[in-house]
Design a protein around this motif. Structure first.
Motif, PDB file in Angstrom:
ATOM      1  N   UNK A  94      -8.124   2.984  -7.107  1.00  0.00           N
ATOM      2  CA  UNK A  94      -8.526   3.811  -5.960  1.00  0.00           C
ATOM      3  C   UNK A  94      -7.664   5.062  -5.879  1.00  0.00           C
ATOM      4  N   UNK A  95      -6.366   4.914  -6.112  1.00  0.00           N
ATOM      5  CA  UNK A  95      -5.483   6.081  -6.105  1.00  0.00           C
ATOM      6  C   UNK A  95      -5.878   7.091  -7.165  1.00  0.00           C
ATOM      7  N   UNK A  96      -6.191   6.611  -8.346  1.00  0.00           N
ATOM      8  CA  UNK A  96      -6.615   7.505  -9.421  1.00  0.00           C
ATOM      9  C   UNK A  96      -7.963   8.139  -9.086  1.00  0.00           C
ATOM     10  N   UNK A  97      -8.870   7.349  -8.510  1.00  0.00           N
ATOM     11  CA  UNK A  97     -10.182   7.873  -8.128  1.00  0.00           C
ATOM     12  C   UNK A  97     -10.037   8.975  -7.083  1.00  0.00           C
ATOM     13  N   UNK A  98      -9.076   8.821  -6.170  1.00  0.00           N
ATOM     14  CA  UNK A  98      -8.843   9.864  -5.162  1.00  0.00           C
ATOM     15  C   UNK A  98      -8.392  11.160  -5.812  1.00  0.00           C
ATOM     16  N   UNK A  99      -7.542  11.072  -6.848  1.00  0.00           N
ATOM     17  CA  UNK A  99      -7.125  12.283  -7.561  1.00  0.00           C
ATOM     18  C   UNK A  99      -8.328  12.977  -8.178  1.00  0.00           C
ATOM     19  N   UNK A 149       0.828  -1.215   0.000  1.00  0.00           N
ATOM     20  CA  UNK A 149       0.000   0.000   0.000  1.00  0.00           C
ATOM     21  C   UNK A 149       0.859   1.260   0.000  1.00  0.00           C
ATOM     22  N   UNK A 150       2.006   1.211   0.683  1.00  0.00           N
ATOM     23  CA  UNK A 150       2.884   2.385   0.732  1.00  0.00           C
ATOM     24  C   UNK A 150       3.416   2.736  -0.660  1.00  0.00           C
ATOM     25  N   UNK A 151       3.745   1.725  -1.426  1.00  0.00           N
ATOM     26  CA  UNK A 151       4.248   1.953  -2.782  1.00  0.00           C
ATOM     27  C   UNK A 151       3.135   2.508  -3.660  1.00  0.00           C
ATOM     28  N   UNK A 152       1.949   1.925  -3.548  1.00  0.00           N
ATOM     29  CA  UNK A 152       0.813   2.422  -4.334  1.00  0.00           C
ATOM     30  C   UNK A 152       0.495   3.859  -3.964  1.00  0.00           C
ATOM     31  N   UNK A 153       0.626   4.192  -2.679  1.00  0.00           N
ATOM     32  CA  UNK A 153       0.384   5.561  -2.240  1.00  0.00           C
ATOM     33  C   UNK A 153       1.354   6.521  -2.935  1.00  0.00           C
ATOM     34  N   UNK A 154       2.604   6.115  -3.050  1.00  0.00           N
ATOM     35  CA  UNK A 154       3.603   6.945  -3.728  1.00  0.00           C
ATOM     36  C   UNK A 154       3.272   7.083  -5.211  1.00  0.00           C
ATOM     37  N   UNK A 155       2.925   5.976  -5.847  1.00  0.00           N
ATOM     38  CA  UNK A 155       2.678   5.990  -7.285  1.00  0.00           C
ATOM     39  C   UNK A 155       1.418   6.754  -7.660  1.00  0.00           C
ATOM     40  N   UNK A 156       0.445   6.814  -6.764  1.00  0.00           N
ATOM     41  CA  UNK A 156      -0.816   7.468  -7.098  1.00  0.00           C
ATOM     42  C   UNK A 156      -0.917   8.889  -6.565  1.00  0.00           C
ATOM     43  N   UNK A 157       0.051   9.325  -5.783  1.00  0.00           N
ATOM     44  CA  UNK A 157       0.071  10.700  -5.288  1.00  0.00           C
ATOM     45  C   UNK A 157       1.020  11.489  -6.177  1.00  0.00           C
ATOM     46  N   UNK A 158       0.512  12.471  -6.934  1.00  0.00           N
ATOM     47  CA  UNK A 158       1.372  13.167  -7.905  1.00  0.00           C
ATOM     48  C   UNK A 158       2.633  13.791  -7.302  1.00  0.00           C
ATOM     49  N   UNK A 159       2.518  14.374  -6.119  1.00  0.00           N
ATOM     50  CA  UNK A 159       3.688  15.024  -5.514  1.00  0.00           C
ATOM     51  C   UNK A 159       4.688  13.975  -5.035  1.00  0.00           C
ATOM     52  N   UNK A 160       4.210  12.962  -4.308  1.00  0.00           N
ATOM     53  CA  UNK A 160       5.109  11.907  -3.846  1.00  0.00           C
ATOM     54  C   UNK A 160       5.759  11.197  -5.029  1.00  0.00           C
ATOM     55  N   UNK A 161       4.977  10.976  -6.073  1.00  0.00           N
ATOM     56  CA  UNK A 161       5.503  10.271  -7.238  1.00  0.00           C
ATOM     57  C   UNK A 161       6.625  11.054  -7.898  1.00  0.00           C
ATOM     58  N   UNK A 162       6.442  12.356  -8.088  1.00  0.00           N
ATOM     59  CA  UNK A 162       7.512  13.106  -8.749  1.00  0.00           C
ATOM     60  C   UNK A 162       8.742  13.247  -7.850  1.00  0.00           C
ATOM     61  N   UNK A 163       8.555  13.328  -6.527  1.00  0.00           N
ATOM     62  CA  UNK A 163       9.703  13.325  -5.623  1.00  0.00           C
ATOM     63  C   UNK A 163      10.436  11.991  -5.706  1.00  0.00           C
ATOM     64  N   UNK A 164       9.678  10.907  -5.647  1.00  0.00           N
ATOM     65  CA  UNK A 164      10.251   9.563  -5.723  1.00  0.00           C
ATOM     66  C   UNK A 164      11.046   9.386  -7.020  1.00  0.00           C
ATOM     67  N   UNK A 165      10.439   9.757  -8.146  1.00  0.00           N
ATOM     68  CA  UNK A 165      11.104   9.583  -9.444  1.00  0.00           C
ATOM     69  C   UNK A 165      12.369  10.429  -9.551  1.00  0.00           C
ATOM     70  N   UNK A 166      12.343  11.641  -9.001  1.00  0.00           N
ATOM     71  CA  UNK A 166      13.536  12.498  -9.039  1.00  0.00           C
ATOM     72  C   UNK A 166      14.650  11.898  -8.187  1.00  0.00           C
ATOM     73  N   UNK A 167      14.303  11.397  -7.009  1.00  0.00           N
ATOM     74  CA  UNK A 167      15.311  10.774  -6.145  1.00  0.00           C
ATOM     75  C   UNK A 167      15.862   9.526  -6.826  1.00  0.00           C
ATOM     76  N   UNK A 168      14.988   8.748  -7.432  1.00  0.00           N
ATOM     77  CA  UNK A 168      15.434   7.546  -8.137  1.00  0.00           C
ATOM     78  C   UNK A 168      16.354   7.921  -9.301  1.00  0.00           C
ATOM     79  N   UNK A 169      16.010   8.966 -10.057  1.00  0.00           N
ATOM     80  CA  UNK A 169      16.852   9.406 -11.177  1.00  0.00           C
ATOM     81  C   UNK A 169      18.211   9.904 -10.714  1.00  0.00           C
ATOM     82  N   UNK A 170      18.232  10.594  -9.577  1.00  0.00           N
ATOM     83  CA  UNK A 170      19.486  11.155  -9.064  1.00  0.00           C
ATOM     84  C   UNK A 170      20.341  10.094  -8.358  1.00  0.00           C
ATOM     85  N   UNK A 171      19.730   9.058  -7.881  1.00  0.00           N
ATOM     86  CA  UNK A 171      20.446   8.080  -7.060  1.00  0.00           C
ATOM     87  C   UNK A 171      20.419   8.512  -5.611  1.00  0.00           C
ATOM     88  N   UNK A 172      20.918   9.693  -5.344  1.00  0.00           N
ATOM     89  CA  UNK A 172      20.898  10.311  -4.022  1.00  0.00           C
ATOM     90  C   UNK A 172      20.713  11.803  -4.224  1.00  0.00           C
TER      91      UNK A 172
END
Length: 178
Positions: free
Chosen positions: A104-109, A3-26
């Motif tokens: 559900x994540x998309x429906x919440x958006x 559920x924590x991962x889905x929360x990140x993937x379906x929350x636009x702000x968390x998702x873009x933070x996650x993807x930026x951190x993943x792209x940067x490595x650190x």
């Protein structure tokens, strides 16, 4: 899927933070704040703390900078692990659970948007569609690749004047039995 991962993937702000951190490595909150100037600092730090507490992110370094502690973040989860487990087990139940969390994540958006007083569906470019297509496996793979190629150049866009954060989801249904 967790559920924590889905929360990140379906929350636009968390998702873009996650993807930026993943792209940067650190990276640091300072870098994230400069990259995403549309995210208020309090929101940024709240999400980083929550994602760290949920073990989605980890702190890999802490440096003293002018009396403050600057943290360096990295991704702390293997995004492919849960999907691999579903694929390896070929579990319809687990696959359906993941799909429902996604929906559900998309429906919440959409729900958050529809509750606002200032919505303008046409101006805000919101929408959804369904396109039933007869495709061979090869044609489907080509279509998926084309969609990925169309979206990819926009993946590194940062917040800027005139840009609004949209979430684009693609769902490919299993084939219908005839």
């Amino acid at each position: 899927m967790d559920k924590k991962i889905m929360d990140v993937l379906t929350n636009p702000i968390k998702c873009k933070l996650f993807l930026e951190i993943q792209n940067c490595g650190e990276t640091t909150a300072k870098h994230l704040s400069e990259t995403f100037s549309d995210i208020p600092p309090a929101t940024l730090y709240r999400y980083l703390k929550r994602m760290t507490n949920d073990k989605v992110l980890k702190i890999v370094n802490q440096t003293q900078v002018r009396g403050a502690l600057e943290k360096t973040y990295a991704v702390d989860i293997d995004m492919t692990k849960d999907f691999k487990e579903i694929l390896d087990s070929n579990s319809g139940e687990a696959y359906m659970q993941s799909f429902m969390q996604y929906i559900i994540g998309f429906a919440e958006l959409f729900q958050d948007y529809c509750k606002r007083d200032d919505i303008d569906i046409v101006k805000d470019k919101s929408g959804f569609s369904l396109s039933p297509l007869y495709l061979t496996d090869e044609e489907l793979e080509m279509l998926i690749g084309n969609i990925r190629d169309v979206i990819k150049p926009y993946g590194n866009n940062t917040s800027a004047a005139g840009r609004k954060l949209h979430s684009i989801g693609v769902i490919i249904s299993p084939p219908k039995m005839e």
